[in-house]
Design an enzyme around this catalytic site. Sequence first.
Site, mmCIF file in Angstrom:
data_model
loop_
_atom_site.group_PDB
_atom_site.id
_atom_site.type_symbol
_atom_site.label_atom_id
_atom_site.label_comp_id
_atom_site.label_asym_id
_atom_site.label_seq_id
_atom_site.Cartn_x
_atom_site.Cartn_y
_atom_site.Cartn_z
ATOM 1 N N ASN A 1 0.250 -41.880 -13.236
ATOM 2 C CA ASN A 1 -0.116 -43.074 -12.751
ATOM 3 C C ASN A 1 -0.996 -43.645 -13.737
ATOM 4 O O ASN A 1 -2.240 -43.237 -13.370
ATOM 5 C CB ASN A 1 -0.460 -43.038 -11.044
ATOM 6 C CG ASN A 1 -0.781 -44.294 -10.579
ATOM 7 O OD1 ASN A 1 -0.605 -45.582 -11.229
ATOM 8 N ND2 ASN A 1 -1.185 -44.498 -9.295
ATOM 9 N N LEU B 1 -2.622 -48.958 4.488
ATOM 10 C CA LEU B 1 -4.074 -49.447 4.557
ATOM 11 C C LEU B 1 -4.741 -48.434 3.806
ATOM 12 O O LEU B 1 -5.328 -47.572 4.283
ATOM 13 C CB LEU B 1 -4.654 -49.369 6.148
ATOM 14 C CG LEU B 1 -3.733 -50.187 6.997
ATOM 15 C CD1 LEU B 1 -4.276 -50.140 8.545
ATOM 16 C CD2 LEU B 1 -3.188 -51.530 6.590
ATOM 17 N N ARG C 1 4.674 -44.192 -12.491
ATOM 18 C CA ARG C 1 4.543 -45.197 -11.473
ATOM 19 C C ARG C 1 4.250 -46.643 -12.300
ATOM 20 O O ARG C 1 3.300 -46.757 -13.180
ATOM 21 C CB ARG C 1 3.126 -45.001 -10.713
ATOM 22 C CG ARG C 1 2.889 -46.130 -9.609
ATOM 23 C CD ARG C 1 2.081 -45.643 -8.755
ATOM 24 N NE ARG C 1 1.923 -47.022 -7.735
ATOM 25 C CZ ARG C 1 1.090 -46.886 -6.688
ATOM 26 N NH1 ARG C 1 0.317 -45.945 -6.442
ATOM 27 N NH2 ARG C 1 1.108 -47.827 -5.594
ATOM 28 N N GLU D 1 3.230 -41.003 -2.571
ATOM 29 C CA GLU D 1 3.817 -41.816 -3.764
ATOM 30 C C GLU D 1 3.967 -40.734 -4.901
ATOM 31 O O GLU D 1 5.141 -40.882 -5.556
ATOM 32 C CB GLU D 1 2.931 -42.800 -4.043
ATOM 33 C CG GLU D 1 2.805 -43.922 -3.164
ATOM 34 C CD GLU D 1 1.499 -44.608 -3.082
ATOM 35 O OE1 GLU D 1 0.412 -43.819 -3.086
ATOM 36 O OE2 GLU D 1 1.517 -45.808 -3.012
ATOM 37 N N ASP E 1 -15.667 -50.033 0.603
ATOM 38 C CA ASP E 1 -15.222 -48.746 1.195
ATOM 39 C C ASP E 1 -15.279 -48.862 2.629
ATOM 40 O O ASP E 1 -16.475 -48.805 3.241
ATOM 41 C CB ASP E 1 -16.264 -47.546 0.672
ATOM 42 C CG ASP E 1 -15.706 -46.236 0.949
ATOM 43 O OD1 ASP E 1 -15.367 -45.860 2.126
ATOM 44 O OD2 ASP E 1 -15.250 -45.641 0.086
ATOM 45 N N MET E 2 -14.134 -48.477 3.556
ATOM 46 C CA MET E 2 -14.279 -48.594 4.933
ATOM 47 C C MET E 2 -15.150 -47.594 5.493
ATOM 48 O O MET E 2 -15.780 -47.994 6.752
ATOM 49 C CB MET E 2 -12.863 -48.432 5.556
ATOM 50 C CG MET E 2 -12.868 -48.796 6.979
ATOM 51 S SD MET E 2 -13.149 -50.524 7.171
ATOM 52 C CE MET E 2 -11.593 -51.237 7.170
ATOM 53 N N ARG E 3 -15.422 -46.226 5.179
ATOM 54 C CA ARG E 3 -16.394 -45.576 5.618
ATOM 55 C C ARG E 3 -17.724 -45.979 5.729
ATOM 56 O O ARG E 3 -18.492 -45.882 6.616
ATOM 57 C CB ARG E 3 -16.327 -44.272 4.816
ATOM 58 C CG ARG E 3 -15.073 -43.226 5.282
ATOM 59 C CD ARG E 3 -15.067 -42.057 4.145
ATOM 60 N NE ARG E 3 -14.503 -42.795 3.107
ATOM 61 C CZ ARG E 3 -14.151 -42.067 2.100
ATOM 62 N NH1 ARG E 3 -13.975 -40.566 2.069
ATOM 63 N NH2 ARG E 3 -13.846 -42.577 0.777
ATOM 64 N N HIS F 1 3.765 -51.487 -3.167
ATOM 65 C CA HIS F 1 3.638 -50.227 -2.158
ATOM 66 C C HIS F 1 4.867 -49.623 -1.959
ATOM 67 O O HIS F 1 5.077 -48.869 -0.888
ATOM 68 C CB HIS F 1 2.758 -50.570 -1.141
ATOM 69 C CG HIS F 1 1.444 -50.750 -1.346
ATOM 70 N ND1 HIS F 1 0.579 -51.600 -0.553
ATOM 71 C CD2 HIS F 1 0.297 -50.038 -1.941
ATOM 72 C CE1 HIS F 1 -0.758 -51.512 -0.820
ATOM 73 N NE2 HIS F 1 -0.707 -50.621 -1.720
ATOM 74 N N GLY G 1 -5.980 -50.813 -1.653
ATOM 75 C CA GLY G 1 -4.974 -51.713 -1.608
ATOM 76 C C GLY G 1 -4.321 -51.684 -0.201
ATOM 77 O O GLY G 1 -4.122 -50.528 0.365
ATOM 78 N N ARG H 1 -9.841 -57.316 -2.849
ATOM 79 C CA ARG H 1 -8.912 -58.425 -2.712
ATOM 80 C C ARG H 1 -8.848 -59.131 -1.606
ATOM 81 O O ARG H 1 -8.957 -58.576 -0.341
ATOM 82 C CB ARG H 1 -7.547 -57.770 -3.017
ATOM 83 C CG ARG H 1 -7.363 -57.408 -4.679
ATOM 84 C CD ARG H 1 -5.996 -56.727 -4.821
ATOM 85 N NE ARG H 1 -6.010 -55.408 -5.124
ATOM 86 C CZ ARG H 1 -5.003 -54.464 -5.006
ATOM 87 N NH1 ARG H 1 -3.889 -54.913 -4.295
ATOM 88 N NH2 ARG H 1 -5.146 -53.146 -5.179
HETATM 89 P P1 ADP Z 1 -5.988 -46.423 -2.581
HETATM 90 O O1 ADP Z 1 -5.450 -47.615 -2.351
HETATM 91 O O2 ADP Z 1 -6.912 -46.695 -3.769
HETATM 92 O O3 ADP Z 1 -4.939 -45.156 -2.931
HETATM 93 P P2 ADP Z 1 -6.898 -44.899 -0.619
HETATM 94 O O4 ADP Z 1 -5.501 -44.858 0.198
HETATM 95 O O5 ADP Z 1 -7.426 -43.533 -0.693
HETATM 96 O O6 ADP Z 1 -6.914 -46.004 -1.730
HETATM 97 O O7 ADP Z 1 -7.770 -45.315 0.494
HETATM 98 C C1 ADP Z 1 -9.110 -45.568 0.211
HETATM 99 C C2 ADP Z 1 -9.798 -46.250 1.601
HETATM 100 O O8 ADP Z 1 -9.725 -45.291 2.582
HETATM 101 C C3 ADP Z 1 -11.382 -46.430 1.515
HETATM 102 O O9 ADP Z 1 -11.551 -47.800 1.984
HETATM 103 C C4 ADP Z 1 -11.807 -45.371 2.328
HETATM 104 O O10 ADP Z 1 -13.143 -45.804 2.911
HETATM 105 C C5 ADP Z 1 -10.927 -45.341 3.255
HETATM 106 N N1 ADP Z 1 -11.055 -43.981 4.188
HETATM 107 C C6 ADP Z 1 -10.716 -42.695 3.602
HETATM 108 N N2 ADP Z 1 -11.280 -41.831 4.566
HETATM 109 C C7 ADP Z 1 -11.646 -42.503 5.555
HETATM 110 C C8 ADP Z 1 -12.173 -42.128 6.852
HETATM 111 N N3 ADP Z 1 -12.210 -41.006 7.278
HETATM 112 N N4 ADP Z 1 -12.739 -43.193 7.724
HETATM 113 C C9 ADP Z 1 -12.616 -44.609 7.240
HETATM 114 N N5 ADP Z 1 -11.998 -44.952 6.202
HETATM 115 C C10 ADP Z 1 -11.599 -43.774 5.248
#
Ligand code: ADP
Length: 395
Positions: free
Chosen positions: A9, A204, A88, A374, A278-280, A176, A207, A236
């Site tokens: 990828n 989620l 990919r 994937e 970053d959601m975390r 996706h 992307g 985005r």
């Molecule tokens: P991509 O679309 O680049 O493949 P991922 O599917 O790895 O990305 O998702 C990344 C997102 O997942 C980030 O926003 C990250 O903060 C979130 N994420 C990963 N682990 C957690 C968690 N334990 N709690 C909240 N969000 C998380």
Amino acid sequence: MTQAVLTLNAGSSSLKVALFPAQGDTPLASGLVDSIGPNGTNRLRRSDGTPLAAAGGDLGTHVGALRTVLGSLRAEWPDLSLLAVGHRVVHGGPKFAAPTLIDDALLAQLEGFAPFAPLHQPHNLAGIRSAREAFAQVPQVACFDTAYHRNHPWVNDAFALPRALYDEGVRRYGFHGLSYEYVSGVLLRDAPQLAEGKVVVAHLGNGASMCAIQAGRSVASTMGFSALDGLPMGTRCGQLDPGVLLYLMDQRQMSAADISDLLYKRSGLLGLSGLSNDMRTLEAAGTPEAAQAIDYFVFRCQREVGAMAAALGGIDALVFCGGIGENSSLIRARICERLAWMGIEIDHARNAQHATVVSSDLARTTVMVVPTNEELVIARAARSAVGLDQLKENT
Ligand code: ADP
């Protein structure tokens, strides 16, 4: 001899790699070459987590990175025999509804789709060219993110624009697709009754999109012509009134490149929070802006679950996947909070444990968490292209 298939990828400065055995779902090794360029890093690991010996080599270019990856793999498995390479590819245009063996003619066609995905397709194709150079004798297969959605009904494929634009390829493609194909396969195996029904899958991650699936086939997707539409994402914007673009062009004199940068790289969770994509980080931040960014994300997810269920005329299951969908019990719970009218009721203990089924036993609609894969979908397509799946059936 270690017979294997490689999945690749290729992004603008990264190369995601997985090496799968000729049969079975567990990769021998996987990882990433990151920051391709002067500071490239090789982060390949065996499936038990131990790092692969980093082969010396040039990580300055994609082809150099690929050769280095191959060096690492050969150092680990000196008898490695590569049977196929799966790539990919973000865009298969209006035509490609299945993985396709790569030759010069296909590459030329895929180049023609680059204007539809200018930020991604050229890098995917650069990865293919590098792999063809590095493994000239090995069959290579293109696996498209759009392919799974190619049989959308026309009303979910078109925009209300003059028809000439549809004919030119301005359509709702959806993306996706490899993730949705994987999740559909898991449902078919583990919950065949649900797989026969009406399922909304929420991918989620950085992307993000949702897909309405009926009896294993994509009926509608929140992503459209580009990977910008639908849900807000890490950087985005998601769904946007096209009038905003006219305003930015007319009143702010923004160019296409400026707008592209704004919508792809500076919007979404990052733009709303002013803090992070970053959601975390946002969950931990505690600032009003981070809280609003999460509120917006949750609200748009709730709306789109409703829209996808409307496209299906009902809903039997809601399935979460992707980094946020698989790991954030908070976001799952908050999205489900206002969906009780759809028969969605989460079991908080199950949700906290990231169980496979996180809905309560009495709920009319099943809510599930299915970690996506994937790479495995690409590996299976690569195996299939060289007849390895038939081999398995015949033995
Ligand atoms: P991509 O679309 O680049 O493949 P991922 O599917 O790895 O990305 O998702 C990344 C997102 O997942 C980030 O926003 C990250 O903060 C979130 N994420 C990963 N682990 C957690 C968690 N334990 N709690 C909240 N969000 C998380």
